[in-house]
Design a protein around this motif. Structure first.
Motif, PDB file in Angstrom:
ATOM      1  N   LEU A   1       0.934  -1.235  -0.265  1.00 54.99           N
ATOM      2  CA  LEU A   1       0.028   0.051  -0.028  1.00 54.99           C
ATOM      3  C   LEU A   1       1.007   1.213  -0.084  1.00 54.99           C
TER       4      LEU A   1
ATOM      5  N   ALA B   1      -4.768   4.107  -1.101  1.00 58.14           N
ATOM      6  CA  ALA B   1      -4.992   2.706  -1.126  1.00 58.14           C
ATOM      7  C   ALA B   1      -5.014   2.204   0.343  1.00 58.14           C
TER       8      ALA B   1
ATOM      9  N   THR C   1      -8.622   2.441   1.121  1.00 59.78           N
ATOM     10  CA  THR C   1      -9.615   1.273   0.299  1.00 59.78           C
ATOM     11  C   THR C   1      -9.483  -0.073   0.954  1.00 59.78           C
ATOM     12  N   SER C   2      -8.217  -0.310   1.018  1.00 58.80           N
ATOM     13  CA  SER C   2      -7.960  -1.492   1.909  1.00 58.80           C
ATOM     14  C   SER C   2      -8.648  -1.681   3.230  1.00 58.80           C
TER      15      SER C   2
END
Length: 483
Positions: free
Chosen positions: A20, A25, A28-29
């Protein structure tokens, strides 16, 4: 031995690492992990079975935990470093006990988490979430890839000035001491194919084989088909193959007379979709299956090339050696590798101990400094309670400024503050007035006469604001605070 005495299932253990690199990112994760973003393949009725094994339990908490670890970085980092590594630990659904397999999910995930803590350091594992609301249980672990580098000395060739007999610039080798540092480097752990292979092998040896699972195929060319790709292929296939229109039902039957064309089309389309969905899904994913076959063929080719290359290299070392001699050579290589790993572990432990000792020393010094300041403040408070305005005026400007703050802020100095505030020697900020400077000068002159040193009568008195180059001496009686 496999768990529960069952035969080994040979189901492959799954360990994936995702880098990441941006906060987007990470968000989102985290949204997928804690279900703040839509997860179509997760069952909402089973979401309560998910659990966190760290205090982090939301995308915002994950971001804060990562930022906290990043404050420890002291070494220069890349322009766009990997902020966090997301590890996924799972296996095929049929491998787990709840689906008839032999692997206990909780025990498997506990061992996997310990493996990652040993690899990265427990403090760098900022979040661990077990998800039981999907087809197969899995563990998601977030790791900040910090690397602790102990102090070391390196040898470096540098120019020494002048030229040698051949006209080339002279160079010398110098030893350069590098202090210990903390770096942010995902490449240190997973930066090369060889490191990723070693990761999978170590995970299989230390975790997977103890829980009825096997190592995944080495040098595999297979690429992962994401849930998003699968659902997209399925929905596209269903949309492309099934969907009646009102025009196709223009002829009405007696049983349909109470339905509109749109209602009939919708009802029949749903019936047909339910009936043919498995067949269409299989056809939609056939492309993935064909790709899988091609990838397995490529994997086999890679293994063949690797074994040929390895055999060619080993022949130069093992040619003419007996089997016993070859075994001895392997044992020596294994011992050297273990010694290298032990040395790295000792260096890391030593660096950690040095940092902990430095931190303890810093905290002890800070505590001593606080105690010193507290003792000094208590002494100032006691002297201020009985100090006269003239004695207070005789203190140096810095001490008077500090004491004025104490007088204005402490309840136990209220009477002393009223006494100083009522004096004509000070303004509202505690600076000396003209009357205060004259009183201090007269007091110094009288004290000089009493000591028999009349030369001090000619010394000029400093003006406010400013600090006297030579601290004035207050008159007899309570002396100035801090003197």
């Amino acid at each position: 031995m496999p768990l529960n005495g069952k035969a080994h299932s040979n189901a492959p253990a799954i360990l994936r690492a995702n880098k990441l690199k941006t906060w987007s990112a990470v968000a989102t994760s985290g949204g997928h992990t804690w279900r703040s973003l839509p997860v179509p393949h997760a069952d909402p009725e089973r979401r309560h079975l998910n659990e966190d094994w760290r205090s982090v339990n939301s995308p915002d908490a994950l971001r804060a935990a990562i930022r906290e670890r990043l404050t420890l970085v002291t070494a220069a980092t890349a322009k766009h470093p990997v902020l966090c590594v997301e590890y996924l630990v799972t296996a095929r659904a049929e491998a787990f006990a709840e689906h008839g397999g032999e692997t206990d999910a909780t025990a498997y995930f506990r061992a996997a988490l310990t493996f990652l803590e040993d690899r990265h350091g427990a403090a760098n594992v900022v979040a661990a979430n077990v998800q039981n609301d999907e087809a197969a249980p899995h563990l998601v672990v977030y790791v900040v890839p910090l690397v602790e580098r102990p102090a070391r000395t390196i040898r470096k060739s540098v120019f020494s000035g002048g030229r040698d007999e051949e006209g080339k610039l002279k160079r010398v080798t110098k030893g350069i001491h590098l202090p210990g540092e903390v770096a942010l480097s995902a490449d240190y752990y997973n930066g090369t194919p060889a490191k990723l292979v070693a990761l999978q092998t170590a995970f299989a040896e230390k975790v997977a084989t103890h829980h009825g699972l096997a190592r995944g195929l080495e040098l595999s060319a297979a690429s992962h088909t994401t849930n998003k790709q699968h659902h997209h292929a399925l929905s596209r296939a269903l949309a492309g193959h099934i969907g009646l229109t009102p025009e196709e039902l223009e002829r009405k039957g007696r049983l349909w007379s109470k339905e509109s064309l749109e209602e009939q089309a919708a009802r029949l389309s749903e019936l047909i979709r339910d009936h043919y969905a498995p067949v269409i899904a299989q056809a939609a994913t056939a492309g993935h299956d064909r790709r899988r076959v091609s990838e397995m063929e490529e994997t086999a080719r890679r293994h063949e090339q690797r074994y040929k290359a390895a055999a060619s290299k080993l022949a130069a070392f093992t040619g003419g050696l007996s089997e016993a001699q070859q075994d001895e050579l392997k044992a020596t290589a294994t011992r050297w590798r273990q010694e290298a790993e032990d040395r790295k572990r000792r260096e890391a432990d030593q660096a950690r101990q040095q940092r902990e000792e430095a931190e303890r020393t810093r905290k002890l010094e800070a505590q001593r400094e606080r105690e010193h300041l507290e003792r000094r403040e208590r002494a100032l408070v006691e002297r201020l309670k009985t100090a006269t305005p003239l004695a207070f005026a005789g203190a140096d400007a810095d001490t008077r400024r500090e004491c004025w703050g104490l007088l204005a802020s402490r309840d136990d100095l209220a009477q002393a503050f009223e006494r100083m505030d009522a004096s004509p020697f000070f303004d509202d900020a505690g600076h000396l007035t003209e009357a205060g400077r004259r009183a201090v000068a007269e007091a110094n002159a009288m004290e000089a006469v009493e000591r028999g040193n009349p030369d001090e009568l000619t010394k000029p008195q400093p003006a406010e604001p400013g600090t006297p180059t030579s601290p004035p001496t207050p008159p007899a009686g309570p002396r100035g605070p801090g003197r």
